[in-house]
Scaffold this motif. Structure first.
Motif, PDB file in Angstrom:
ATOM      1  N   GLN A 138       0.833  -1.197   0.000  1.00 24.12           N
ATOM      2  CA  GLN A 138       0.000   0.000   0.000  1.00 24.12           C
ATOM      3  C   GLN A 138       0.872   1.254   0.000  1.00 24.12           C
ATOM      4  N   GLY A 139       1.996   1.208   0.714  1.00 22.77           N
ATOM      5  CA  GLY A 139       2.910   2.336   0.708  1.00 22.77           C
ATOM      6  C   GLY A 139       3.513   2.568  -0.664  1.00 22.77           C
ATOM      7  N   VAL A 140       3.920   1.481  -1.310  1.00 21.91           N
ATOM      8  CA  VAL A 140       4.461   1.589  -2.665  1.00 21.91           C
ATOM      9  C   VAL A 140       3.403   2.167  -3.607  1.00 21.91           C
ATOM     10  N   ALA A 141       2.162   1.688  -3.465  1.00 20.99           N
ATOM     11  CA  ALA A 141       1.084   2.171  -4.331  1.00 20.99           C
ATOM     12  C   ALA A 141       0.829   3.660  -4.118  1.00 20.99           C
ATOM     13  N   SER A 142       0.913   4.120  -2.871  1.00 20.84           N
ATOM     14  CA  SER A 142       0.646   5.529  -2.593  1.00 20.84           C
ATOM     15  C   SER A 142       1.729   6.419  -3.195  1.00 20.84           C
ATOM     16  N   VAL A 143       2.998   5.983  -3.093  1.00 20.12           N
ATOM     17  CA  VAL A 143       4.082   6.782  -3.670  1.00 20.12           C
ATOM     18  C   VAL A 143       3.997   6.761  -5.194  1.00 20.12           C
ATOM     19  N   ALA A 144       3.647   5.594  -5.752  1.00 23.02           N
ATOM     20  CA  ALA A 144       3.508   5.494  -7.204  1.00 23.02           C
ATOM     21  C   ALA A 144       2.365   6.383  -7.697  1.00 23.02           C
ATOM     22  N   ALA A 145       1.275   6.415  -6.939  1.00 22.38           N
ATOM     23  CA  ALA A 145       0.151   7.268  -7.329  1.00 22.38           C
ATOM     24  C   ALA A 145       0.541   8.740  -7.273  1.00 22.38           C
ATOM     25  N   THR A 146       1.339   9.091  -6.281  1.00 20.43           N
ATOM     26  CA  THR A 146       1.822  10.470  -6.198  1.00 20.43           C
ATOM     27  C   THR A 146       2.745  10.793  -7.366  1.00 20.43           C
ATOM     28  N   GLN A 147       3.597   9.845  -7.696  1.00 18.24           N
ATOM     29  CA  GLN A 147       4.511  10.027  -8.836  1.00 18.24           C
ATOM     30  C   GLN A 147       3.714  10.282 -10.107  1.00 18.24           C
ATOM     31  N   ARG A 148       2.655   9.534 -10.274  1.00 11.35           N
ATOM     32  CA  ARG A 148       1.834   9.698 -11.472  1.00 11.35           C
ATOM     33  C   ARG A 148       1.125  11.051 -11.461  1.00 11.35           C
ATOM     34  N   ALA A 149       0.692  11.474 -10.264  1.00 12.93           N
ATOM     35  CA  ALA A 149      -0.051  12.728 -10.169  1.00 12.93           C
ATOM     36  C   ALA A 149       0.834  13.941 -10.427  1.00 12.93           C
ATOM     37  N   VAL A 150       2.096  13.891  -9.990  1.00 16.11           N
ATOM     38  CA  VAL A 150       2.978  15.049 -10.138  1.00 16.11           C
ATOM     39  C   VAL A 150       3.834  14.959 -11.386  1.00 16.11           C
ATOM     40  N   GLY A 151       3.774  13.834 -12.098  1.00 13.57           N
ATOM     41  CA  GLY A 151       4.592  13.672 -13.293  1.00 13.57           C
ATOM     42  C   GLY A 151       5.792  12.791 -13.022  1.00 13.57           C
ATOM     43  N   ARG A 152       6.412  12.307 -14.067  1.00 12.07           N
ATOM     44  CA  ARG A 152       7.507  11.351 -13.922  1.00 12.07           C
ATOM     45  C   ARG A 152       8.878  12.014 -14.082  1.00 12.07           C
ATOM     46  N   ASN A 153       8.972  13.235 -13.659  1.00 14.82           N
ATOM     47  CA  ASN A 153      10.256  13.928 -13.685  1.00 14.82           C
ATOM     48  C   ASN A 153      11.223  13.220 -12.746  1.00 14.82           C
ATOM     49  N   ALA A 154      12.410  12.892 -13.221  1.00 11.19           N
ATOM     50  CA  ALA A 154      13.379  12.153 -12.413  1.00 11.19           C
ATOM     51  C   ALA A 154      13.821  12.951 -11.190  1.00 11.19           C
ATOM     52  N   ASP A 155      13.677  14.293 -11.264  1.00 10.95           N
ATOM     53  CA  ASP A 155      14.075  15.121 -10.137  1.00 10.95           C
ATOM     54  C   ASP A 155      12.952  15.295  -9.113  1.00 10.95           C
ATOM     55  N   SER A 156      11.800  14.715  -9.383  1.00 14.55           N
ATOM     56  CA  SER A 156      10.670  14.845  -8.472  1.00 14.55           C
ATOM     57  C   SER A 156      10.968  14.146  -7.148  1.00 14.55           C
ATOM     58  N   PRO A 157      10.740  14.808  -6.004  1.00 16.74           N
ATOM     59  CA  PRO A 157      10.927  14.143  -4.716  1.00 16.74           C
ATOM     60  C   PRO A 157      10.105  12.874  -4.599  1.00 16.74           C
ATOM     61  N   ALA A 158       8.883  12.881  -5.173  1.00 15.23           N
ATOM     62  CA  ALA A 158       8.036  11.689  -5.110  1.00 15.23           C
ATOM     63  C   ALA A 158       8.678  10.530  -5.854  1.00 15.23           C
ATOM     64  N   ALA A 159       9.229  10.809  -7.045  1.00 14.72           N
ATOM     65  CA  ALA A 159       9.897   9.759  -7.815  1.00 14.72           C
ATOM     66  C   ALA A 159      11.116   9.238  -7.072  1.00 14.72           C
ATOM     67  N   SER A 160      11.849  10.141  -6.440  1.00 12.75           N
ATOM     68  CA  SER A 160      13.033   9.737  -5.689  1.00 12.75           C
ATOM     69  C   SER A 160      12.672   8.827  -4.527  1.00 12.75           C
ATOM     70  N   ARG A 161      11.600   9.183  -3.805  1.00  6.65           N
ATOM     71  CA  ARG A 161      11.179   8.340  -2.685  1.00  6.65           C
ATOM     72  C   ARG A 161      10.712   6.974  -3.168  1.00  6.65           C
ATOM     73  N   PHE A 162      10.062   6.951  -4.308  1.00  7.92           N
ATOM     74  CA  PHE A 162       9.602   5.674  -4.860  1.00  7.92           C
ATOM     75  C   PHE A 162      10.796   4.751  -5.116  1.00  7.92           C
ATOM     76  N   GLU A 163      11.833   5.283  -5.739  1.00  5.20           N
ATOM     77  CA  GLU A 163      13.012   4.476  -6.035  1.00  5.20           C
ATOM     78  C   GLU A 163      13.706   4.017  -4.746  1.00  5.20           C
ATOM     79  N   GLN A 164      13.791   4.908  -3.757  1.00  9.17           N
ATOM     80  CA  GLN A 164      14.437   4.537  -2.501  1.00  9.17           C
ATOM     81  C   GLN A 164      13.648   3.462  -1.769  1.00  9.17           C
ATOM     82  N   LEU A 165      12.328   3.551  -1.835  1.00  8.71           N
ATOM     83  CA  LEU A 165      11.497   2.566  -1.161  1.00  8.71           C
ATOM     84  C   LEU A 165      11.712   1.175  -1.749  1.00  8.71           C
ATOM     85  N   ILE A 166      11.785   1.099  -3.086  1.00  7.22           N
ATOM     86  CA  ILE A 166      12.012  -0.186  -3.732  1.00  7.22           C
ATOM     87  C   ILE A 166      13.400  -0.715  -3.381  1.00  7.22           C
ATOM     88  N   ARG A 167      14.397   0.183  -3.416  1.00  7.96           N
ATOM     89  CA  ARG A 167      15.776  -0.253  -3.205  1.00  7.96           C
ATOM     90  C   ARG A 167      16.046  -0.652  -1.754  1.00  7.96           C
TER      91      ARG A 167
END
Length: 534
Positions: A159-188
């Motif tokens: 559910q946490g992964v889904a919430s960050v992914a949903a945020t990433q989608r909502a704000v765009g997939r810019n690699a510099d986006s804090p949401a995208a960065s947190r998503f990658e860190q969560l997976i790693r």
């Protein structure tokens, strides 16, 4: 191969039970000077090594995503975790967690340069050893516990992964986006971070259950609504919508203003902590809160809070629960209160909070507990649960003097300004009967977890304005000033539990009615004996 967690578990088992309580808790007993010297030796060694006159600035480095932070000019020379060692009896788990580094537990599995075959082998051996050490298959109750809690963590992590992914989608997939960065860190970091913390937390929780400190969590009961897919989906979808809004506010660093302002509400209470919608002031917030916090902690929050039940168990030994009255301060949705009632159904419990919306959710939770666990019983009160719901502030409790036997609070103090904390402690002392028990469960502080010291203050970035002050402020002196005697300390992952006792009337009478003087006199007696023995 390095295998950390099973060895730590085995080491904890060999430590045995908690050491004897401090002199101030053992009425009618006498501590020898040899015992006193042995007790203070570790503290003396710590103090001799402490040369810090100001805070180590490395402890206050901000995360890259947060604003720069300048340490306050005056901080205690001794970190709270070290101060605790001078005042509290330490449960063996305190040392276990102090040196536990999640990133090291599965280092052979997480090493990118290792061959795939070696990493699979390391995973297999680690899993086998962990299963054996945890005793997952030792009994049907163990299998039920571990199946439920491992499934629980898996659900909240997804559910946490889904919430960050949903945020990433909502704000765009810019690699510099804090949401995208947190998503990658969560997976790693999924293996070596929250999951390993949860595993050790569950092991500790199950040991307490086996030792009879408290019963197995009642929400494992077959037929509980959380096993209903429709209930889970409804809660999950509501959470995802809130998570997107919360994380977007976090990225922007701008909290939402609350819709309700009132002179009856303290200023600190109107802050929208965690960037959550409506703060504490809506039914929507109350209904999402439990899912949000459990997702943050990957399902281990309940297990961490159950540390409160350990000193409560020791206090309740030999007592008739029907003659005991307890007060929970800032109970929120009342979820933990249901665990208290499940262990002591006859106990008269006051569930208090400032938010009427959260109190309504607490009432719903308590009614559901009674329906599931005690449908034919009547314990008193409006709902037959033996629970009174009270809207009141921690720093000004609408409770008579010396009227409760137990007062406890979970996760409140880190959200209070320092001056309000002092008032809240004074109120706890006022409402508690002589000889009564006070329990505080909240976030760990500096010195409690070596792996967290450098980043602990960064939680302030989640709109927690009083958190940095909290993690750097020893709590023992605060309670001692109010007349309490320090008792025991235990740690569970990112949570600590401290217990205190209010001196009996005969103790304070013998010293002119001064509870603080009673504490000082006991300490002076021990110190004098040690000096004479030298």
């Amino acid at each position: 191969m390095s295998l950390r967690l099973p060895h730590e578990m085995k080491a904890l088992n060999t430590l045995g039970s908690v050491r004897a309580l401090p002199t101030a808790f053992r009425r009618g007993s006498h501590t020898s000077s040899h015992a006193a010297k042995a007790a203070v030796a570790p503290v003396r060694a710590v103090l001799e090594q402490m040369v810090v006159a100001k805070p180590n600035e490395q402890l206050w480095q901000s995360s890259n995503s947060g604003p720069a932070y300048t340490p306050p000019p005056a901080q205690p020379a001794v970190m709270p975790g070290d101060d605790d060692r001078m005042r509290f009896t330490q449960d063996p788990n305190v040392d276990m967690w102090k040196t536990f580094y999640p990133s090291r537990w599965l280092e052979d599995i997480d090493t990118p340069n290792s061959a795939v075959g070696d990493r699979i082998q390391a995973f297999t051996e680690t899993l086998r050893s962990a299963v054996q050490t945890a005793g997952i298959f030792e009994s049907s109750s163990a299998m039920q516990y571990w199946t439920y809690h491992l499934g629980r963590s898996s659900f909240f992590m997804l559910q946490g992964v889904a919430s960050v992914a949903a945020t990433q989608r909502a704000v765009g997939r810019n690699a510099d986006s804090p949401a995208a960065s947190r998503f990658e860190q969560l997976i790693r970091r999924g293996w070596s971070g929250p999951v390993t913390e949860a595993l050790l937390t569950y092991w500790q929780d199950f040991q307490n259950i086996k030792q009879g400190k408290y019963v197995a969590p009642w929400d494992m009961t077959p037929g509980h609504r959380q096993f209903n897919p429709l209930f889970v989906l409804r809660r999950g979808f509501n959470f995802l919508g809130e998570a997107v809004d919360t994380l977007r506010r976090r990225d922007a660093g701008k909290a939402e203003d609350v819709w309700l302002h009132s002179p009856m509400l303290p200023e600190y209470f109107t802050k929208t902590f965690h960037y959550q919608s409506d703060g504490w002031l809506s039914s929507k917030s109350a209904q999402i809160y439990e899912t949000s916090t459990e997702t943050l902690f990957v399902g281990r929050q309940d297990a961490m809070q159950r540390g409160t039940l350990v000193p409560m168990h020791d206090f309740m030994a030999g007592r008739d629960a029907s003659q005991v009255k307890a007060l929970e301060i800032a109970a929120g949705t009342g979820r933990f209160a249901t665990f208290v009632k499940d262990n002591y159904p006859q106990m008269q419990l006051i569930v208090s909070d400032l938010s009427p919306f959260y109190l309504q959710e607490a009432r719903n939770n308590m009614q559901y507990w009674k329906q599931m666990r005690a449908s034919g019983a009547h314990f008193g009160g409006a709902d037959g649960t033996g629970v009174t719901f009270l809207q009141t502030a921690a720093e000004k409790l609408d409770v008579p003097d010396s009227s409760v036997d137990i007062v406890y609070s979970n996760y409140l103090f880190h959200e209070l300004p320092n001056d309000i904390r002092k008032q809240a402690v004074a109120e706890m002392a006022r409402v508690l009967r002589p000889g009564g028990l006070c329990i505080l469960t909240d976030s760990v502080q500096l010195g409690d977890r070596d792996s967290m010291n450098a980043s602990l203050g960064n939680f302030e970035d989640f709109n927690e304005p009083y958190y940095r002050n909290y993690v750097a402020t020893p709590l023992g002196p605060l309670f001692k000033e109010a007349g309490f005697l320090c008792g025991t300390k235990l740690v569970s992952s990112s949570t600590k539990t401290l217990s205190f006792r209010k001196p009996l009337e005969e103790d304070t009478f013998a010293l002119g009615g001064n509870a603080a003087a009673a504490t000082s006199a006991v300490a002076a007696e021990v110190a004098l004996e040690a000096q004479l023995d030298d």
